[in-house]
Design an enzyme around this catalytic site. Structure first.
Site, PDB file in Angstrom:
ATOM      1  N   VAL A 183       0.847  -1.250   0.000  1.00  0.00           N
ATOM      2  CA  VAL A 183      -0.008   0.030  -0.071  1.00  0.00           C
ATOM      3  C   VAL A 183       1.009   1.118   0.006  1.00  0.00           C
ATOM      4  O   VAL A 183       0.651   2.017  -0.857  1.00  0.00           O
ATOM      5  CB  VAL A 183      -0.878  -0.038   1.224  1.00  0.00           C
ATOM      6  CG1 VAL A 183      -1.479   1.362   1.364  1.00  0.00           C
ATOM      7  CG2 VAL A 183      -1.952  -1.080   1.149  1.00  0.00           C
ATOM      8  N   LEU A 239      -6.985  -1.552  -2.818  1.00  0.00           N
ATOM      9  CA  LEU A 239      -6.014  -2.277  -3.990  1.00  0.00           C
ATOM     10  C   LEU A 239      -5.650  -3.782  -3.553  1.00  0.00           C
ATOM     11  O   LEU A 239      -5.647  -4.179  -2.524  1.00  0.00           O
ATOM     12  CB  LEU A 239      -4.795  -1.302  -4.217  1.00  0.00           C
ATOM     13  CG  LEU A 239      -3.551  -1.257  -3.103  1.00  0.00           C
ATOM     14  CD1 LEU A 239      -2.923  -2.602  -3.047  1.00  0.00           C
ATOM     15  CD2 LEU A 239      -2.793  -0.154  -3.334  1.00  0.00           C
ATOM     16  N   ARG A 240      -5.800  -4.384  -4.729  1.00  0.00           N
ATOM     17  CA  ARG A 240      -5.311  -5.962  -4.679  1.00  0.00           C
ATOM     18  C   ARG A 240      -3.846  -5.695  -4.906  1.00  0.00           C
ATOM     19  O   ARG A 240      -3.355  -5.389  -5.764  1.00  0.00           O
ATOM     20  CB  ARG A 240      -6.058  -6.636  -5.358  1.00  0.00           C
ATOM     21  CG  ARG A 240      -7.654  -6.815  -5.186  1.00  0.00           C
ATOM     22  CD  ARG A 240      -8.247  -7.367  -6.534  1.00  0.00           C
ATOM     23  NE  ARG A 240      -8.386  -6.539  -7.327  1.00  0.00           N
ATOM     24  CZ  ARG A 240      -8.846  -6.740  -8.731  1.00  0.00           C
ATOM     25  NH1 ARG A 240      -9.311  -7.697  -9.025  1.00  0.00           N
ATOM     26  NH2 ARG A 240      -8.772  -5.724  -9.577  1.00  0.00           N
ATOM     27  N   LEU A 245     -16.846 -15.380  -6.610  1.00  0.00           N
ATOM     28  CA  LEU A 245     -17.723 -16.601  -6.545  1.00  0.00           C
ATOM     29  C   LEU A 245     -16.944 -17.785  -7.131  1.00  0.00           C
ATOM     30  O   LEU A 245     -17.469 -18.784  -7.538  1.00  0.00           O
ATOM     31  CB  LEU A 245     -19.127 -16.200  -7.131  1.00  0.00           C
ATOM     32  CG  LEU A 245     -19.771 -15.317  -6.303  1.00  0.00           C
ATOM     33  CD1 LEU A 245     -21.499 -15.421  -7.074  1.00  0.00           C
ATOM     34  CD2 LEU A 245     -20.212 -15.931  -5.015  1.00  0.00           C
ATOM     35  N   CYS A 285      -4.273 -10.345   3.621  1.00  0.00           N
ATOM     36  CA  CYS A 285      -5.332  -9.218   4.167  1.00  0.00           C
ATOM     37  C   CYS A 285      -6.494 -10.013   4.426  1.00  0.00           C
ATOM     38  O   CYS A 285      -6.917 -10.060   5.771  1.00  0.00           O
ATOM     39  CB  CYS A 285      -5.617  -8.604   2.906  1.00  0.00           C
ATOM     40  SG  CYS A 285      -4.372  -7.559   2.332  1.00  0.00           S
ATOM     41  N   LYS A 336      -1.853 -15.953  -5.001  1.00  0.00           N
ATOM     42  CA  LYS A 336      -2.642 -15.786  -6.054  1.00  0.00           C
ATOM     43  C   LYS A 336      -1.764 -15.500  -7.194  1.00  0.00           C
ATOM     44  O   LYS A 336      -0.470 -15.156  -7.030  1.00  0.00           O
ATOM     45  CB  LYS A 336      -3.997 -14.669  -5.876  1.00  0.00           C
ATOM     46  CG  LYS A 336      -3.437 -13.288  -5.651  1.00  0.00           C
ATOM     47  CD  LYS A 336      -4.312 -12.374  -5.616  1.00  0.00           C
ATOM     48  CE  LYS A 336      -3.606 -10.902  -5.745  1.00  0.00           C
ATOM     49  NZ  LYS A 336      -4.848  -9.920  -5.676  1.00  0.00           N
ATOM     50  N   ARG A 340       2.515 -15.436   1.547  1.00  0.00           N
ATOM     51  CA  ARG A 340       1.809 -15.261   2.979  1.00  0.00           C
ATOM     52  C   ARG A 340       0.533 -16.132   2.973  1.00  0.00           C
ATOM     53  O   ARG A 340      -0.197 -15.711   2.298  1.00  0.00           O
ATOM     54  CB  ARG A 340       1.636 -14.008   3.405  1.00  0.00           C
ATOM     55  CG  ARG A 340       3.172 -13.494   3.748  1.00  0.00           C
ATOM     56  CD  ARG A 340       3.004 -11.969   4.045  1.00  0.00           C
ATOM     57  NE  ARG A 340       2.358 -10.909   3.043  1.00  0.00           N
ATOM     58  CZ  ARG A 340       1.732  -9.909   3.266  1.00  0.00           C
ATOM     59  NH1 ARG A 340       1.885  -9.472   4.390  1.00  0.00           N
ATOM     60  NH2 ARG A 340       1.309  -9.182   2.099  1.00  0.00           N
TER      61      ARG A 340
HETATM   62  C1  UGA Z   1      -7.900  -7.992  -0.982  1.00  0.00           C
HETATM   63  C2  UGA Z   1      -8.983  -7.168  -1.521  1.00  0.00           C
HETATM   64  O1  UGA Z   1      -9.508  -7.627  -2.528  1.00  0.00           O
HETATM   65  C3  UGA Z   1      -8.650  -5.795  -1.739  1.00  0.00           C
HETATM   66  O2  UGA Z   1      -9.661  -4.878  -2.051  1.00  0.00           O
HETATM   67  C4  UGA Z   1      -8.032  -5.127  -0.534  1.00  0.00           C
HETATM   68  O3  UGA Z   1      -7.476  -3.905  -0.553  1.00  0.00           O
HETATM   69  C5  UGA Z   1      -6.961  -6.129   0.108  1.00  0.00           C
HETATM   70  O4  UGA Z   1      -7.347  -7.341   0.413  1.00  0.00           O
HETATM   71  C6  UGA Z   1      -6.305  -5.445   1.477  1.00  0.00           C
HETATM   72  O5  UGA Z   1      -7.002  -5.590   2.376  1.00  0.00           O
HETATM   73  O6  UGA Z   1      -5.366  -5.005   1.382  1.00  0.00           O
HETATM   74  P1  UGA Z   1      -5.752  -9.162  -2.119  1.00  0.00           P
HETATM   75  O7  UGA Z   1      -5.329  -9.919  -0.900  1.00  0.00           O
HETATM   76  O8  UGA Z   1      -4.700  -8.702  -2.678  1.00  0.00           O
HETATM   77  O9  UGA Z   1      -6.860  -8.165  -2.033  1.00  0.00           O
HETATM   78  O10 UGA Z   1      -6.176 -10.269  -2.997  1.00  0.00           O
HETATM   79  P2  UGA Z   1      -7.556 -10.831  -3.481  1.00  0.00           P
HETATM   80  O11 UGA Z   1      -7.417 -10.491  -5.143  1.00  0.00           O
HETATM   81  O12 UGA Z   1      -8.827 -10.045  -3.055  1.00  0.00           O
HETATM   82  O13 UGA Z   1      -7.558 -12.489  -3.286  1.00  0.00           O
HETATM   83  C7  UGA Z   1      -7.726 -13.059  -1.976  1.00  0.00           C
HETATM   84  C8  UGA Z   1      -7.686 -14.407  -2.108  1.00  0.00           C
HETATM   85  O14 UGA Z   1      -9.009 -14.886  -2.491  1.00  0.00           O
HETATM   86  C9  UGA Z   1      -6.684 -15.159  -2.932  1.00  0.00           C
HETATM   87  O15 UGA Z   1      -6.174 -16.091  -2.345  1.00  0.00           O
HETATM   88  C10 UGA Z   1      -7.484 -15.708  -4.066  1.00  0.00           C
HETATM   89  O16 UGA Z   1      -7.018 -16.653  -4.714  1.00  0.00           O
HETATM   90  C11 UGA Z   1      -8.971 -16.036  -3.360  1.00  0.00           C
HETATM   91  N1  UGA Z   1      -9.992 -15.826  -4.293  1.00  0.00           N
HETATM   92  C12 UGA Z   1     -10.431 -14.521  -4.867  1.00  0.00           C
HETATM   93  C13 UGA Z   1     -10.813 -17.188  -4.323  1.00  0.00           C
HETATM   94  O17 UGA Z   1     -10.430 -18.066  -3.804  1.00  0.00           O
HETATM   95  N2  UGA Z   1     -12.030 -17.054  -5.165  1.00  0.00           N
HETATM   96  C14 UGA Z   1     -12.396 -15.881  -5.986  1.00  0.00           C
HETATM   97  O18 UGA Z   1     -13.619 -15.698  -6.526  1.00  0.00           O
HETATM   98  C15 UGA Z   1     -11.627 -14.698  -5.759  1.00  0.00           C
END
Ligand code: UGA
Length: 448
Positions: free
Chosen positions: A15, A152-153, A267, A277, A337, A344
């Site tokens: 961030v 942000l992701r 989903l 996060c 991901k 982590r």
């Molecule tokens: C997440 C949020 O999406 C951001 O909006 C937020 O700013 C961030 O946390 C934070 O708090 O800093 P992030 O952790 O980077 O972002 O990753 P995501 O893309 O949200 O994915 C999180 C996890 O969910 C991954 O392990 C991904 O593989 C999993 N996932 C995601 C699923 O298993 N299924 C899905 O449909 C989507």
């Protein structure tokens, strides 16, 4: 570009670094504070210390133009800054609550140097009510405290920041809220040129600026993450039912998500969520609710579902093979991901560890996260440098992170290299028919 005012960003994680480079590339002079000298050295060389699309180019430019100024102490930039962004880590305590020690120590340190009239904006994810406490540190200093959570992701940090859905700014002082919003508007005005330098594109047209009170802003952030985690665990619960029927979870969620009230995003059933996060933000929400005497059983259930997914998938593979003991397996993907080097709390790492613990000979490979995965990976897992070396002679391949190079695998060639034929798609990212048509046995999550 003429220098605008000076800003300090404390904490050079995902961030902090993203915020700092965007401001620097919009003409501000930005002090980038971190206590980790190694991180600062990498930034000084014009690079990011983690992988995120387009970030290196922006760090390089800002360093060359001397708009991004790495600093190992708050004392260097804060006296010159009108706005200070706090982007320090908020890890979790062993009991799941948020560890706010960096939030408070950064604020205390900043309060020594901050000049009257400045704004202290909190971007770290904190439980609702934290700002009321932190702002007491600045009570006698004529400083306004603002909450400005980050959405942000990882992996798409720049894209999400430049082409945002919403910018949330919360606080009791209207002028300060407007001031923070105005900084983002400067970034927005420069976004096309910044995106061009970073080599990223989006068709997201325009997001919203939302101003709220302090507590609401803090609660918005954790609620958004918790809801997304809930969606994933919900999809995984339905996927388990689909596994006992002829339904295919991808078909189901495509149709369910086509309802605009629900939406298709988050989903995707599979091995569950990980990273820096969701797991900690969900446990932090449960714990902060409990402190207020509020139960959060819905999030406890989401956590339980999530924690069980990797074992559930390993069991499916075990059932197909008879036993996993002594089998040679490839785990493709270690990052939590695709698009990031972050491993982590990665379900992919957890999967490799479970398989190794159960007696399989595990080979693992990730295009970006091999190094960062080491910390949490069992020493029994052998990390390989290429995909080829990972899949040669294995009985089973697990796709554990949906990197494009795994999604686009040449299955015919892969089949020849393997000694067995089982393919476990833990992220439902492959075309099931295509896998089967190439003579492989397919196991997905919620796709019979
Ligand atoms: C997440 C949020 O999406 C951001 O909006 C937020 O700013 C961030 O946390 C934070 O708090 O800093 P992030 O952790 O980077 O972002 O990753 P995501 O893309 O949200 O994915 C999180 C996890 O969910 C991954 O392990 C991904 O593989 C999993 N996932 C995601 C699923 O298993 N299924 C899905 O449909 C989507």
């Amino acid at each position: 570009m003429a220098d605008k005012e000076t800003i300090t960003v404390i904490g050079m994680g995902y961030v902090g670094l993203t915020t700092a480079v965007l401001l620097a590339n919009s003409g501000f002079k930005v002090y980038a504070v971190d206590t980790n000298k190694k991180r600062l050295d990498v930034i000084r060389q014009g690079r990011s210390f983690f992988y995120d699309e387009g970030l290196d180019q922006l760090v390089e430019k800002a360093i060359k133009e001397e708009r991004l100024l790495p600093a190992d102490s708050s004392s260097i930039g804060i006296p010159k800054s009108s706005v200070i962004f706090s982007c320090v880590g908020t890890p979790d305590n062993p009991d799941g609550s948020s560890n706010l020690s960096y939030v408070f120590s950064a604020a205390k340190e900043a309060s020594k140097y901050i000049r009257p009239g400045s704004i202290y904006a909190q971007k770290s994810t904190v439980p609702v009510g934290t700002g009321q406490e932190v702002s007491k540190i600045f009570r006698d200093k004529k400083i306004t405290y603002i909450s400005n959570p980050e959405f942000l992701r990882e992996g798409t940090a720049l894209l999400d920041s430049l082409f945002f859905d919403r910018i949330v700014v919360g606080g009791e002082n209207k002028d300060s809220v407007e001031k923070i919003i105005s900084l983002y508007k400067v970034i927005e005005r420069n976004r096309d040129s910044i995106a061009k330098i970073a080599g990223i594109k989006s068709d997201n047209v325009r997001g919203k600026y939302i101003s709220t009170n302090l507590d609401s802003s803090e609660l918005i952030k954790v609620t958004a993450n918790a809801f997304l985690a809930l969606k994933i665990s919900f999809a995984n619960s339905i996927a388990k039912l689909a596994d006992h029927t002829g339904a295919d979870i991808v078909e189901v969620m495509d149709a369910v998500g086509a309802d605009r009230r629900i939406g298709r995003a988050f989903l995707n059933a599979g091995r569950g969520y990980g990273g820096g996060c969701f797991p900690k933000d969900v446990s932090g929400l449960i714990s902060s609710a409990n402190e207020h005497g509020v139960e959060m059983p819905i999030m406890v259930a989401a956590t339980d579902v999530n924690e069980g997914m990797v074992g559930y998938i390993a069991n499916k593979a075990k059932t197909a093979l008879g036993s996993i003991k002594g089998k040679k397996v490839a785990v493709l993907g270690l990052a939590f991901k695709a698009g990031t080097s972050d491993a982590r709390r990665s379900p992919a790492v957890k999967l490799a560890n479970i398989l190794a613990k159960e007696g399989a000979a595990v080979l693992a490979y990730d295009p970006k996260a091999n190094y960062e995965a080491r910390e949490e990976l069992s020493p029994k897992v052998k990390v390989k440098q290429t995909m080829d070396a990972t899949i040669s002679g294995v009985d089973v391949v697990f796709i554990a992170t949906d990197w494009p190079e795994f999604k686009n695998l040449n299955l015919k060639v892969t089949k020849k290299k393997m000694s067995g034929s089982l393919f476990v798609d833990t992220m439902n990212c492959l075309d099931k028919e295509n896998v089967i048509n190439n003579g492989l046995q397919y196991i997905g999550v919620g796709r019979k």
